[in-house]
Design a protein around this motif. Structure first.
Motif, PDB file in Angstrom:
ATOM      1  N   UNK C 247      41.625  39.760  31.333  1.00 22.29           N
ATOM      2  CA  UNK C 247      41.876  39.307  32.640  1.00 22.29           C
ATOM      3  C   UNK C 247      40.889  38.145  32.892  1.00 22.29           C
ATOM      4  N   UNK C 249      40.144  37.166  35.991  1.00 19.37           N
ATOM      5  CA  UNK C 249      39.523  37.409  37.175  1.00 19.37           C
ATOM      6  C   UNK C 249      38.401  38.659  37.155  1.00 19.37           C
ATOM      7  N   UNK C 250      38.238  39.098  35.964  1.00 15.50           N
ATOM      8  CA  UNK C 250      37.213  40.239  35.608  1.00 15.50           C
ATOM      9  C   UNK C 250      36.525  39.816  34.461  1.00 15.50           C
ATOM     10  N   UNK C 251      35.432  40.448  34.145  1.00 11.49           N
ATOM     11  CA  UNK C 251      34.949  40.421  32.693  1.00 11.49           C
ATOM     12  C   UNK C 251      35.251  41.816  31.959  1.00 11.49           C
ATOM     13  N   UNK C 252      36.261  42.452  32.331  1.00 10.08           N
ATOM     14  CA  UNK C 252      36.576  43.415  31.653  1.00 10.08           C
ATOM     15  C   UNK C 252      38.144  43.401  31.499  1.00 10.08           C
ATOM     16  N   UNK C 253      38.677  44.112  30.694  1.00 13.72           N
ATOM     17  CA  UNK C 253      40.314  44.113  30.570  1.00 13.72           C
ATOM     18  C   UNK C 253      41.125  45.192  31.043  1.00 13.72           C
TER      19      UNK C 253
END
Lengths: 262, 262, 262, 262
Positions: C247, C249-253
């Protein structure tokens, strides 16, 4: 189509390196006349003049793709960097090619042949008007056996897999043809308590166990022995050494590190 | 604003799991009454009905953020999953919380105290109308010493750091309060040739060296000893075990693996 | 020399798998008549009868070393496993060969040729008296563009690199000759919002940007499209699919996963 | 018991660093008055005089274990190093503490609070008779949107997660109390095309999508903007910056790097 990369930049900052990283390609590496096809992870960058907004990222992949069928040696790395200077109109280019290189190992008693993977890196840095600075990186595994543990214990001694990471920077670009991966792997793996092998029969295992038990080395001993050897290598301008023992009696590692400019 | 995720899907495929992964959060883990703040890597997912296009990804982070200040136990994991079933209108939810958990170690002779990090994972799976299936994952380090090497060699024996990876699935959700990270770490680390410690003085090192030399184990021996112990654990529905030796005489590892449903 | 591995074991536990792991070797992989030399990471194991203390670890490396010069196909994997059953006197053997395999990519407008690395795995499992169960693992990259972001935003839409991890298990060992890495890579990469390429000139970048913007897909959409395609593949016995969006827009998926037995 | 480490060494090589690495401990990090418990990965080393064979490895773990209950600040790091100089009778000590540190993020429209993990590193180097050289390492994520892709495309623009890795070395040890993790994270994340958040509702996603689309940046733009900001930071002696875009249209990354001594 507007070339946004070519816009003028007014922040006044010359960037030291910009390019691509973590690109994978199959390359042919030539070492002392023998060639191996490897899977390389590549970083490739150039400097960017203060007045330019961006570099041309697609040209790095183009330059590399054109070189995939020719054997790569340090001399060839200099040609790749020279092409980058021209194609990207800049005054500094650098490249790192990291790959596993296989070295033949013959077991010490049964003479069984196998191949051992060594992590290898070619690093080239070229400034316009100069010859390339070339660095060979190697990660060489071996076993280490603890002198303290042997001394204080009635029997046995803890031992473990270790690795030595070296970076060897060469002084004279005209002698790059003599840089040999295999020669340096042999030199370094002899500084541990014993060499290690992918394929050992029982007679070999006895040999390796006893050899390590008679060749006691702290991580500092291994480091100093590697440093002593490297000080005598011809044509070396600088080196970095790190030795790390994956301690069998801890869940952390022991290490020692050292750099010299010669 | 149109809610595109809520659109009807016509491909007719019920998805088993969709959600977020590699999210990091600080969590408080409670184990046998003692709490530790940990840094958790989280995967959190639900099933998605065949007629819905997408799940609501932001709700996973919302549910977790609301739980950060409360101690997490297996029972609490079931509540998190139960909340997910409601908030995401689905019939299956699963979560994995992976973190380093610290266990106190006292060195065997000098009695020095230190903390050893164990990789730990809480895995919960909850279907609507059922109780949660809970799995505890652990990676426990120790040392192993090779019986063959000792037998055939005149002196010494190769040894190395090893790890045992277990996944323990519990049968009776009403007894989850009795699941103890520390208890299982202690059980497993005793199956190697010797426990290992972050902090060992010389008298301890002598003890560990000699203990391992007298407690010879192949990777298969360690695996069988772990399996024997796990077969006697109350309330266990299934287990997986993998033992791996970071061989000091090779640059590859030896391993053994086994699963059972009880 | 005493053969300690051959000692009788009295714990009464037949071990499901014991062997070596994280061995690296250069192998020649043959796919649809075309061969590539790759750097493989190998795990190779057999079952161990309840009455035997240990397996013969050196034989795994011996069997593999003897195969390095022959092209490896699924059929060849079955021969390697069959050799292991004999040489290690057991009734089950399994192997995993993991390597980067390069697939030719031609950029969509300028028709520039480059090579894209795909993570590939051959997994074979052979029980005495049966034919091998063969699984092809692939990790295929592409780009994904978020339908929700496009719908709700006045301009733009977040997009990101994604990967699809599949494991394809084949039913009929007589048809293993038809298993093609390249065919499955092509099939899977077409399910993202757009294929990606190592080498794109500006006209290609415009094409890829616009193509992705018109081919909106949630991670669940990609998963369902891959599942739909795999249900129609001949000779497939089972599959697992996991899609993951890194992603922007995030630091996770975000991810979605699904398994089926056909 | 003989102290083998204390033996005299005759190779004449003073070793620059020897110690332990990859030790994990729970530590309390204090930042601007607020404390967080973290899981730290630690490397801790000292120099070794030419006439000594080995250092005392157990003392590193002892020194650290004694500090686990006190909040760690840069000033506290200097005390740890000072203790190492004394306990290990040497003239140089260095330490690296790497950990995930959580920073509060408030989503831009719905004002939802969540925590974002930032990779953080405290590096201290202390020579006898001097004050410590302190370096703060950070890896800060954000999103980047490609100016070229937007310019040449009729709609859309490729964007992706990016990270900026900085190492900030401080000049005046008396002002270390003013070093703030959170302040530098805020400074750096504002140099991307948009900040990213663990928790975004749809109104936030619209905001972030549109903000990035209006704030176009090449990897070189981000690098230059970070460099510009860092040149104005008080008390900074040197910095290194690397920005990396996980390109959504390639399976490799674009990067830019730069170092300055101020």
């Amino acid at each position: 189509m507007t070339d946004v990369q070519n816009q003028t930049d007014k922040r006044g900052i010359k960037i030291q390196r910009t390019g691509i990283t973590k690109l994978h390609l199959p390359l042919i590496i030539s070492d002392g006349g023998k060639s191996q096809q490897v899977t390389a992870q590549i970083q490739f960058a150039v400097s960017l003049a203060a007045n330019l907004r961006g570099t041309h990222m697609s040209r790095f992949a183009e330059i590399l793709t054109a070189r995939m069928t020719q054997p790569i040696t340090p001399i060839e790395v200099e040609k790749i960097l020279s092409t980058a200077l021209k194609r990207l109109s800049t005054d500094f280019a650098e490249i790192s090619l990291a790959f596993k290189f296989f070295v033949k190992k013959i077991s010490p008693v049964s003479s069984k042949t196998s191949l051992s993977a060594v992590d290898c890196e070619f690093i080239g840095e070229l400034s316009r008007g100069s010859r390339m600075k070339f660095t060979l990186g190697l990660i060489v595994p071996f076993t280490s056996l603890c002198p303290c543990s042997k001394e204080i214990s009635e029997y046995g001694a803890h031992n473990q897999r270790s690795e030595c990471r070296v970076k060897l920077t060469f002084a004279d670009a005209d002698k790059l043809g003599a840089v040999s991966i295999e020669k340096f792997v042999r030199l370094i793996e002899q500084q541990g308590s014993s060499e290690i092998y992918p394929l050992l029969k029982r007679a070999d295992e006895k040999y390796v166990t006893e050899a390590a038990y008679q060749n006691l080395k702290f991580v500092e001993d291994i480091l100093r022995d590697v440093v002593t050897e490297l000080r005598h290598v011809d044509n070396l301008a600088a080196f970095e050494v790190e030795c790390e023992n994956f301690e069998s009696i801890h869940n952390h590692n022991a290490f020692a590190g050292h750099r010299e400019i010669l």
